[in-house]
Design a protein around this motif. Structure first.
Motif, short mmCIF file in Angstrom:
data_model
loop_
_atom_site.label_atom_id
_atom_site.label_comp_id
_atom_site.label_asym_id
_atom_site.label_seq_id
_atom_site.Cartn_x
_atom_site.Cartn_y
_atom_site.Cartn_z
N ALA A 1 0.79 -1.06 0.05
CA ALA A 1 -0.09 -0.04 0.01
C ALA A 1 0.80 1.17 -0.21
CB ALA A 1 -0.80 0.06 1.37
N ALA A 2 0.85 2.04 -1.07
CA ALA A 2 1.36 3.23 -1.18
C ALA A 2 0.49 4.20 -0.54
CB ALA A 2 2.08 3.65 -2.71
N ILE A 3 0.80 5.19 0.36
CA ILE A 3 -0.01 5.71 1.04
C ILE A 3 0.33 7.16 0.89
CG2 ILE A 3 -1.07 6.54 3.51
CD1 ILE A 3 -0.74 3.70 4.24
N GLU A 4 -0.62 8.26 0.39
CA GLU A 4 -0.16 9.61 0.59
C GLU A 4 -1.05 10.24 1.56
OE1 GLU A 4 -0.74 11.54 -3.55
OE2 GLU A 4 -0.88 9.66 -4.09
N VAL A 5 -0.26 11.42 2.26
CA VAL A 5 -1.15 12.00 3.26
C VAL A 5 -1.23 13.36 2.71
CG1 VAL A 5 -0.30 10.43 5.21
CG2 VAL A 5 1.00 12.47 4.52
N GLU A 6 -2.47 14.04 3.55
CA GLU A 6 -2.70 15.32 3.29
C GLU A 6 -1.67 16.27 3.58
OE1 GLU A 6 -5.28 16.92 1.66
OE2 GLU A 6 -6.31 15.03 1.37
N ARG A 7 -1.13 16.00 4.81
CA ARG A 7 -0.17 16.81 5.48
C ARG A 7 0.65 16.39 6.29
NH1 ARG A 7 -5.12 18.61 6.19
NH2 ARG A 7 -5.38 17.90 8.26
N GLU A 8 2.18 16.48 6.32
CA GLU A 8 3.40 15.70 6.97
C GLU A 8 3.64 16.36 8.02
OE1 GLU A 8 6.39 13.85 4.56
OE2 GLU A 8 5.68 14.73 2.64
N ARG A 9 2.53 16.64 9.13
CA ARG A 9 2.74 16.96 10.48
C ARG A 9 3.14 15.98 11.38
NH1 ARG A 9 -2.83 19.94 11.61
NH2 ARG A 9 -2.26 18.61 13.57
N LYS A 10 4.05 16.45 12.27
CA LYS A 10 4.67 15.47 12.98
C LYS A 10 3.48 14.79 13.85
CE LYS A 10 8.24 14.85 16.56
NZ LYS A 10 9.30 15.46 17.17
N ASP A 11 2.69 15.54 14.55
CA ASP A 11 1.50 14.97 15.37
C ASP A 11 0.69 14.14 14.40
OD1 ASP A 11 0.57 17.16 13.70
OD2 ASP A 11 -1.07 17.27 15.07
N LEU A 12 0.33 14.17 13.07
CA LEU A 12 -0.51 13.34 12.27
C LEU A 12 0.19 12.03 11.97
CD1 LEU A 12 -2.38 16.23 10.34
CD2 LEU A 12 -3.21 15.02 12.29
N LEU A 13 1.47 12.20 11.68
CA LEU A 13 2.15 11.21 11.01
C LEU A 13 2.60 10.25 12.40
CD1 LEU A 13 5.00 12.61 8.86
CD2 LEU A 13 3.18 11.14 8.26
N GLY A 14 2.43 11.03 13.69
CA GLY A 14 2.70 10.10 14.85
C GLY A 14 1.56 9.40 15.08
N GLN A 15 0.43 9.79 15.04
CA GLN A 15 -0.88 9.28 15.06
C GLN A 15 -1.01 8.03 14.09
OE1 GLN A 15 -4.54 11.65 14.47
NE2 GLN A 15 -5.62 10.00 14.03
N LEU A 16 -0.53 8.29 12.73
CA LEU A 16 -0.61 7.15 11.75
C LEU A 16 0.23 6.17 12.32
CD1 LEU A 16 -1.49 5.76 9.13
CD2 LEU A 16 -0.04 7.40 8.01
#
Length: 180
Positions: free
Chosen positions: A96-111
């Motif tokens: 699975a190649a995943i694109e995220v909306e924003r590469e914010r540290k908190d959002l990446l941490g949640q993922l």
């Protein structure tokens, strides 16, 4: 003790990465004996220390001390069994190649936290290129994979898109890191 790096995501028995905080390992911390031991146990982690000792010309107790030290330093991340997915009813592998909306540290941490908690996720890499992450997922069928990705998107609204490749045939699965 927790490894703060995002790549690769590997879950150990304790659920964290055994790594000495603040210790940056240099190649000088690992000598030729350590490299030989690592090469051997990557192929068979169940070998007795006495067998390894014969191969590297050390005593069994010296081999045991070195393996413990390599674990404490975080060089050895886990000693695991590699299971054949087909034989336990999980024959399919998806990339699975995943694109995220924003590469914010908190959002990446949640993922990252979500990915670490899912046993379906075999590996996850924060990457450069067209996608932001590449995730290896195992499933019993396409419906289960679809369910997993739906859960992933529901739990992580920062996901913009998932492009999936289905593995048709596994040519090689390995975890051996060259030590020379």
């Amino acid at each position: 003790m927790c490894w703060q790096t995002f790549l690769p995501l590997v879950r150990c028995r304790e659920g964290t990465f055994p790594f000495r905080q603040g210790h940056l390992l240099s190649t000088e911390d690992i000598d030729d004996y350590d490299r030989k031991i690592l090469a051997i146990i990557q192929l068979d982690a169940e070998l007795p220390a006495s067998t390894i000792a014969e191969e590297v010309n050390l005593s069994a107790s010296a081999v045991q001390r070195r393996i413990k030290r390599l674990k404490d330093l975080g060089v050895i991340v886990a000693m695991v069994a590699v299971v054949d997915g087909k034989k336990v009813g999980r024959p399919l592998v998806f990339l699975a190649a995943i694109e995220v909306e924003r590469e914010r540290k908190d959002l990446l941490g949640q993922l990252k936290k979500w990915l670490l908690g899912e046993t379906y996720v075999q590996q996850a890499f924060y990457t450069t290129g067209a996608s932001d992450l590449t995730v290896v997922i195992t499933a019993k069928d396409v419906e289960e994979y679809d369910h997993i990705t739906q859960m992933m998107v529901e739990m992580n609204p920062n996901i913009k898109r998932i492009n999936t490749s289905v593995c048709l045939q596994l040519y090689k699965r390995g975890s051996v890191i060259p030590t020379d």
